[in-house]
Every structure is written in structure tokens, then in C-alpha cells.
Scaffold this active site. Structure first.
Site, PDB file in Angstrom:
ATOM      1  N   SER A  52      38.993  42.065  41.268  1.00 40.27           N
ATOM      2  CA  SER A  52      39.976  41.003  41.651  1.00 40.27           C
ATOM      3  C   SER A  52      41.480  41.468  41.723  1.00 40.27           C
ATOM      4  CB  SER A  52      39.853  39.914  40.276  1.00 40.27           C
ATOM      5  OG  SER A  52      40.394  38.696  40.775  1.00 40.27           O
TER       6      SER A  52
ATOM      7  N   HIS B 261      35.863  37.724  45.067  1.00 43.24           N
ATOM      8  CA  HIS B 261      34.989  36.492  44.674  1.00 43.24           C
ATOM      9  C   HIS B 261      34.804  35.741  45.775  1.00 43.24           C
ATOM     10  CE1 HIS B 261      36.557  37.681  40.779  1.00 43.24           C
ATOM     11  NE2 HIS B 261      38.062  37.247  41.071  1.00 43.24           N
TER      12      HIS B 261
END
Length: 233
Positions: free
Chosen positions: A124, A159
Site C-alpha cells: 500500500s 489495491h
């Protein structure tokens, strides 16, 4: 040889630890020093504890670099980072992470570690930070962040498959030139970049992919799936 690994998973999201084992398999030492940098989460204690729970059970020497309650000198900070075989950056707020690193000079030290052969990796925000720019929710709504360490050419979007709006928002940012062409990482996939070039793409789950996303005059932006090797779980 300088290397960066973009992770779509790891100890913070996956119970099997397959992607973490893959990372350790690329370390330059048989029993590597692995330093977790949880800056993007504000050095969250639960995140740090989860890291130690996962890596104390592995054949490595785990440690954590906290910056919000820093006690080390600049010299000690440099010594710690340059002694690592793997620097593993956690998720959280990409913009905050970059700002804090620059205040403490960590950005310069990570460049030095990278040039010296330390494997840099993360999930992330910990994947976003290495590129020239990234796709982020650091400011609330999904947007582009034309900022990063620039060790990896182009941009990164984490993501890609799991958060609503990620795919169209990142494609739109690349299409209009707000972000350069780059790499979109689905949860479960990972990519290893050697001297800025993709040299390996893997996945812990069938169907998870890594994509190359670039602007196209007619289509706006196009994505090309990279073949990924399925890791043994």
C-alpha cells in the site's frame, strides 16, 4: 544491483505469509536483517506487534524503526538502515510518510541503502513511496500524488481490484498525464524490480495480477496484465 518489491499482501493481510517468504527469498543474506518501517501508520503499536509475531518465527533478524518517538542520533539512524538486508515499509498514509521521512532524512538514507543493495519493499503506502508518483487516499478521496522517492520510474496504484474506484481513478490519472505510466497491484500479487525494471511477478492466489498501465491517445489509458507465477502456499 538495486531492487524494490511491490507487495499486494503480506503479514498485515494474509495468514499464509507466502509473499513475506518470497521477499525473504530475495534477500542478499541467508539470515537477513529485516527492518519494518511503520511510519505511514503513525508507528501503530498493533502493526508493530503483528510484524514481530510474523517475522520472529522466520529465519531472519527482525527490527522496527520508529520515527514518532525517535531516540537515535542521525549517525545511529544511518547505521541502522544501512545494516539492513530488507527494509519493509507498512501501509497507511503515503503523503504523511513522505513528509516524516524527509524531516528525519530517512529519504536520503533509503536512497543510500538502495544503492548499496538493500531490498526495499512494502504494501500500500509502502509500495507507493518508491515511485515517482502514486494513487492514494492520503487526503480522503482517491486522487493522484505526484510525489515519491523516485527510485522506481513511473507510478504505482495499490489495491487495484479490492477498493471501489481505484481502477477507473488511476486509469484516468494516467490518461490525462497527472501520473506517469506505471504499475497497478492487485491484492495477492507482487512484483520485483531490479535496477528499475520488472524482473519477476508472482501471486499468492490464482487470478491476482500485476498490470502495466499507460496512456493511450484513443483509449485514454490501457492496462496490460503481466504473467504472474503462482507461489506455493
Amino acid at each position: 544491483m538495486s531492487r524494490i518489491a511491490l507487495l499486494g499482501g503480506g503479514f498485515s493481510t494474509d495468514a499464509d505469509g507466502v509473499l513475506d517468504d518470497w521477499v525473504l527469498g530475495h534477500a542478499r543474506a541467508s539470515r537477513p536483517n529485516v527492518c519494518f518501517v511503520p511510519t505511514a501508520s503513525g508507528d501503530a503499536p498493533a502493526y508493530i506487534e503483528k510484524f514481530f509475531d510474523a517475522f520472529r518465527a522466520r529465519d531472519c533478524e527482525p527490527s522496527v524503526l520508529p520515527l514518532f518517538r525517535r531516540e537515535s542520533s542521525d549517525t545511529a539512524l544511518r547505521d541502522v538502515l544501512l545494516a539492513q538486508d530488507v527494509v519493509y515499509v507498512g501501509g497507511g498514509n503515503t503523503a504523511n510518510l513522505l513528509a516524516v521521512w524527509r524531516v528525519h532524512g530517512v529519504d536520503r538514507l533509503l536512497r543510500e541503502a538502495y544503492a548499496g543493495g538493500t531490498l526495499l519493499c512494502g504494501i500500500s503506502a509502502g509500495a507507493n513511496c518508491w515511485a515517482e508518483g502514486s494513487h492514494t487516499d492520503s487526503y480522503g478521496p482517491l486522487t493522484h500524488l505526484p510525489d515519491g522517492l523516485g527510485l522506481l520510474p513511473g507510478s504505482v496504484c495499490p489495491h487495484y481490484d479490492s477498493e471501489p474506484g481505484r481502477r477507473p481513478s488511476y486509469r484516468a490519472a494516467v490518461a490525462r498525464g497527472a501520473l506517469p505510466a506505471g504499475w497497478a497491484v492487485e491484492d495477492g500479487a507482487a512484483g520485483l524490480f531490479t535496477d528499475g525494471r520488472l524482473t519477476e511477478a508472482v501471486t499468492r492466489s490464482p487470478g491476482a495480477r500485476l498490470y502495466r498501465v499507460r496512456a493511450d491517445g484513443e483509449a485514454g489509458a490501457v492496462e496490460e496484465a503481466v504473467p504472474c507465477r503462482l507461489l506455493d502456499g
